[in-house]
Scaffold this motif. Structure first.
Motif, PDB file in Angstrom:
ATOM      1  N   VAL A  87     -68.439  55.842   6.463  1.00  0.00           N
ATOM      2  CA  VAL A  87     -68.115  56.069   5.163  1.00  0.00           C
ATOM      3  C   VAL A  87     -67.896  54.539   4.709  1.00  0.00           C
ATOM      4  O   VAL A  87     -66.891  53.845   5.234  1.00  0.00           O
ATOM      5  N   GLN A  88     -68.657  53.937   3.952  1.00  0.00           N
ATOM      6  CA  GLN A  88     -68.428  52.433   3.299  1.00  0.00           C
ATOM      7  C   GLN A  88     -67.262  52.367   2.489  1.00  0.00           C
ATOM      8  O   GLN A  88     -66.800  53.470   1.560  1.00  0.00           O
ATOM      9  N   SER A  89     -66.465  51.237   2.549  1.00  0.00           N
ATOM     10  CA  SER A  89     -65.321  51.426   1.643  1.00  0.00           C
ATOM     11  C   SER A  89     -65.590  50.221   0.529  1.00  0.00           C
ATOM     12  O   SER A  89     -65.010  50.204  -0.484  1.00  0.00           O
ATOM     13  N   THR A  90     -66.766  49.453   0.354  1.00  0.00           N
ATOM     14  CA  THR A  90     -67.162  48.692  -0.514  1.00  0.00           C
ATOM     15  C   THR A  90     -68.735  48.832  -0.633  1.00  0.00           C
ATOM     16  O   THR A  90     -69.388  49.421   0.078  1.00  0.00           O
ATOM     17  N   TRP A  91     -69.329  48.170  -1.856  1.00  0.00           N
ATOM     18  CA  TRP A  91     -70.523  48.194  -2.226  1.00  0.00           C
ATOM     19  C   TRP A  91     -71.396  47.539  -1.030  1.00  0.00           C
ATOM     20  O   TRP A  91     -72.558  47.901  -0.526  1.00  0.00           O
ATOM     21  N   TRP A  92     -70.858  46.418  -0.582  1.00  0.00           N
ATOM     22  CA  TRP A  92     -71.665  45.415   0.451  1.00  0.00           C
ATOM     23  C   TRP A  92     -71.792  46.417   1.595  1.00  0.00           C
ATOM     24  O   TRP A  92     -72.529  46.306   2.530  1.00  0.00           O
ATOM     25  N   GLU A  93     -70.521  47.235   1.866  1.00  0.00           N
ATOM     26  CA  GLU A  93     -70.594  47.665   3.496  1.00  0.00           C
ATOM     27  C   GLU A  93     -71.610  49.161   3.147  1.00  0.00           C
ATOM     28  O   GLU A  93     -72.455  49.050   4.334  1.00  0.00           O
ATOM     29  N   GLY A  94     -71.865  49.693   2.117  1.00  0.00           N
ATOM     30  CA  GLY A  94     -72.972  50.551   1.952  1.00  0.00           C
ATOM     31  C   GLY A  94     -74.331  49.853   1.865  1.00  0.00           C
ATOM     32  O   GLY A  94     -75.165  50.477   2.573  1.00  0.00           O
ATOM     33  N   LEU A  95     -74.236  48.655   1.346  1.00  0.00           N
ATOM     34  CA  LEU A  95     -75.616  47.971   1.387  1.00  0.00           C
ATOM     35  C   LEU A  95     -75.971  47.880   2.857  1.00  0.00           C
ATOM     36  O   LEU A  95     -77.272  47.990   3.245  1.00  0.00           O
ATOM     37  N   LEU A  96     -75.179  47.407   3.842  1.00  0.00           N
ATOM     38  CA  LEU A  96     -75.333  46.677   5.296  1.00  0.00           C
ATOM     39  C   LEU A  96     -75.661  48.321   5.730  1.00  0.00           C
ATOM     40  O   LEU A  96     -76.559  48.012   6.882  1.00  0.00           O
ATOM     41  N   LYS A  97     -74.989  49.093   5.667  1.00  0.00           N
ATOM     42  CA  LYS A  97     -75.293  50.312   6.451  1.00  0.00           C
ATOM     43  C   LYS A  97     -76.866  50.919   6.093  1.00  0.00           C
ATOM     44  O   LYS A  97     -77.526  51.163   6.880  1.00  0.00           O
ATOM     45  N   SER A 140     -81.792  38.865   1.570  1.00  0.00           N
ATOM     46  CA  SER A 140     -81.283  37.574   1.089  1.00  0.00           C
ATOM     47  C   SER A 140     -80.255  37.825   0.007  1.00  0.00           C
ATOM     48  O   SER A 140     -79.410  36.939  -0.118  1.00  0.00           O
ATOM     49  N   VAL A 141     -80.022  39.103  -0.405  1.00  0.00           N
ATOM     50  CA  VAL A 141     -78.931  39.451  -1.318  1.00  0.00           C
ATOM     51  C   VAL A 141     -77.661  39.216  -0.362  1.00  0.00           C
ATOM     52  O   VAL A 141     -76.784  38.667  -0.642  1.00  0.00           O
ATOM     53  N   VAL A 142     -77.656  39.656   0.902  1.00  0.00           N
ATOM     54  CA  VAL A 142     -76.502  39.515   1.982  1.00  0.00           C
ATOM     55  C   VAL A 142     -76.426  38.284   2.195  1.00  0.00           C
ATOM     56  O   VAL A 142     -75.224  37.721   2.185  1.00  0.00           O
ATOM     57  N   ARG A 143     -77.481  37.468   2.550  1.00  0.00           N
ATOM     58  CA  ARG A 143     -77.227  36.237   3.122  1.00  0.00           C
ATOM     59  C   ARG A 143     -76.438  35.360   2.010  1.00  0.00           C
ATOM     60  O   ARG A 143     -75.606  34.576   2.324  1.00  0.00           O
ATOM     61  N   ALA A 144     -77.067  35.401   0.928  1.00  0.00           N
ATOM     62  CA  ALA A 144     -76.554  34.686  -0.434  1.00  0.00           C
ATOM     63  C   ALA A 144     -75.105  34.806  -0.290  1.00  0.00           C
ATOM     64  O   ALA A 144     -74.303  33.995  -0.670  1.00  0.00           O
ATOM     65  N   ALA A 145     -74.563  36.427  -0.278  1.00  0.00           N
ATOM     66  CA  ALA A 145     -73.218  36.521  -0.558  1.00  0.00           C
ATOM     67  C   ALA A 145     -72.478  36.194   0.717  1.00  0.00           C
ATOM     68  O   ALA A 145     -71.093  35.617   0.536  1.00  0.00           O
ATOM     69  N   THR A 146     -72.905  36.068   1.817  1.00  0.00           N
ATOM     70  CA  THR A 146     -71.787  35.949   3.105  1.00  0.00           C
ATOM     71  C   THR A 146     -71.876  34.239   3.238  1.00  0.00           C
ATOM     72  O   THR A 146     -71.067  33.845   3.654  1.00  0.00           O
ATOM     73  N   ASP A 147     -73.304  33.446   2.823  1.00  0.00           N
ATOM     74  CA  ASP A 147     -73.091  32.014   2.596  1.00  0.00           C
ATOM     75  C   ASP A 147     -71.827  31.562   1.926  1.00  0.00           C
ATOM     76  O   ASP A 147     -71.291  30.665   2.154  1.00  0.00           O
ATOM     77  N   ALA A 148     -71.768  32.376   0.766  1.00  0.00           N
ATOM     78  CA  ALA A 148     -70.731  31.829  -0.099  1.00  0.00           C
ATOM     79  C   ALA A 148     -69.335  32.344   0.174  1.00  0.00           C
ATOM     80  O   ALA A 148     -68.526  31.626  -0.167  1.00  0.00           O
ATOM     81  N   ASP A 149     -69.366  33.207   0.836  1.00  0.00           N
ATOM     82  CA  ASP A 149     -68.088  33.799   1.317  1.00  0.00           C
ATOM     83  C   ASP A 149     -67.938  34.423   2.672  1.00  0.00           C
ATOM     84  O   ASP A 149     -68.158  35.396   3.299  1.00  0.00           O
ATOM     85  N   PRO A 150     -67.608  33.331   3.717  1.00  0.00           N
ATOM     86  CA  PRO A 150     -67.550  33.588   5.086  1.00  0.00           C
ATOM     87  C   PRO A 150     -66.784  34.745   5.668  1.00  0.00           C
ATOM     88  O   PRO A 150     -66.998  35.223   6.282  1.00  0.00           O
ATOM     89  N   ARG A 151     -65.499  34.910   4.585  1.00  0.00           N
ATOM     90  CA  ARG A 151     -64.625  36.193   5.109  1.00  0.00           C
ATOM     91  C   ARG A 151     -65.618  37.289   5.018  1.00  0.00           C
ATOM     92  O   ARG A 151     -65.352  38.371   5.937  1.00  0.00           O
TER      93      ARG A 151
END
Lengths: 223, 223
Positions: A87-97, A140-151
């Motif tokens: 169960v994802q707790s954020t939009w990003w977790e759902g996307l990666l799932k 690329s949506v994930v890559r851009a977000a994680t490049d901008a925010d390493p945490r």
């Protein structure tokens, strides 16, 4: 008309179509709450492609006299336990799932399709074909977000490991309980070459893991 | 190249495409939590059609040099207040919100398209064309449920009145604030015949209300 020889093909197409129904809901829902209009538009474009893939998979059944809903019905509920454990707790977790789950399930279906006669393999693989730039749209949506925010990147890497673990468990369970899929795995493993007898399930798991690692690399995430 | 004469067409296509983005998320999410596999499959089929419509609407912009995201951007957020006022509390309310919202927005776009040159009208109407049986797929899900449960029917009738009220308010707001759309409404109202000068907004509201009533009737719901 359905013949017994069609059973593995129909089982594979039914699984792939049912997984796409679940995935479509997940990706479709992700157009809502996207970080910006570009991301929302990409989610929608990808969801529409998933829908088109599903229609082609359902057509494989329809050409053999099996209605769409009946093709999928044997798999009803098969994702429930996977979903409950991821169960994802954020939009990003759902996307990666969605990315990981779709990736593993597509890879499994392509692997198993190698155990089909050539024409049937081509039909299944053709239904799941996906322009390379389509999957780039999402990664690329994930890559851009994680490049901008390493945490975010390290949280998602951890989450990806959980999702892939559950995905591989589900694949093992399917291969253990669905005779048509198990037969395809045996044939595909045997055709993969080598002289030594191959454990079909172990072979499939190692192939799926390798593909998953490449996919995570493309997103800049540690697998 | 974009010319000033294209402005109303681009405004209309942008609105229709943006509304479909929101609708796609709503309907796509409704494949999850559907009462059964048939309903989930119908939701997915309809969502894919909405996605295909959106792609044709975006193509109208692309043919005139406007990128998809730029075509929709002027409408970013335009549904937020509508959404905030129509938060569904059940799967069924969300479904009816989609049906009513999609119905009203499609009707508005078709009405306004009458104010375009014939070729442009045909492009917009063609992009939004929808097999009659597609919309039946969804309305029959509602009809079957409300036939089986009259209390659900009366709750949904009430909910439908709220959603249509908010939908019509949004249409009025758009006609009041978007010059291209307002111009199309004036032309369409003038072309609708009659000798007396026509108040374009009042004319559009009465057309939209009449179509809404017919749609609710088809679902067996009191408008």
């Amino acid at each position: 008309m359905t013949t017994p020889e069609d059973a593995p093909l129909l089982e594979l197409a039914g699984l792939a179509a049912y997984v796409r129904l679940g995935l479509f809901g997940l990706v479709g829902a992700h157009t809502l709450g996207a970080p910006d209009l570009e991301a929302a538009h990409r989610m929608m474009t990808v969801a529409v492609r998933v829908g088109e893939q599903q229609q082609k998979l359902l057509a494989i059944g329809a050409e053999r006299g099996v209605e769409p809903v009946e093709l999928m019905r044997p798999f009803l509920g098969v994702l429930d336990s996977f979903d409950a454990r991821t169960v994802q707790s954020t939009w990003w977790e759902g996307l990666l799932k969605g990315i990981v789950g779709h990736g593993v399930s597509s890879d499994l279906c392509r692997l198993l399709a190698r155990g089909l006669p050539d024409d049937d393999e081509a039909a299944v693989v053709g239904a799941m074909t996906y322009e390379a730039d389509e999957s780039d749209r999402v990664t690329s949506v994930v890559r851009a977000a994680t490049d901008a925010d390493p945490r975010l990147g390290s949280r998602l890497a951890l989450w990806g490991r959980r999702v892939v673990g559950e995905s591989l468990s589900l694949c093992q369970e399917l291969l253990a309980t669905r005779p048509g899929l198990a037969e395809l795995a045996r044939r595909a493993a045997a055709a993969s070459g080598g002289d030594a007898p191959v454990d079909a399930v172990a072979w499939a798991m190692s192939e799926l893991t390798a593909e998953h690692t490449r996919r995570m690399d493309r997103m800049g995430l540690a697998a």
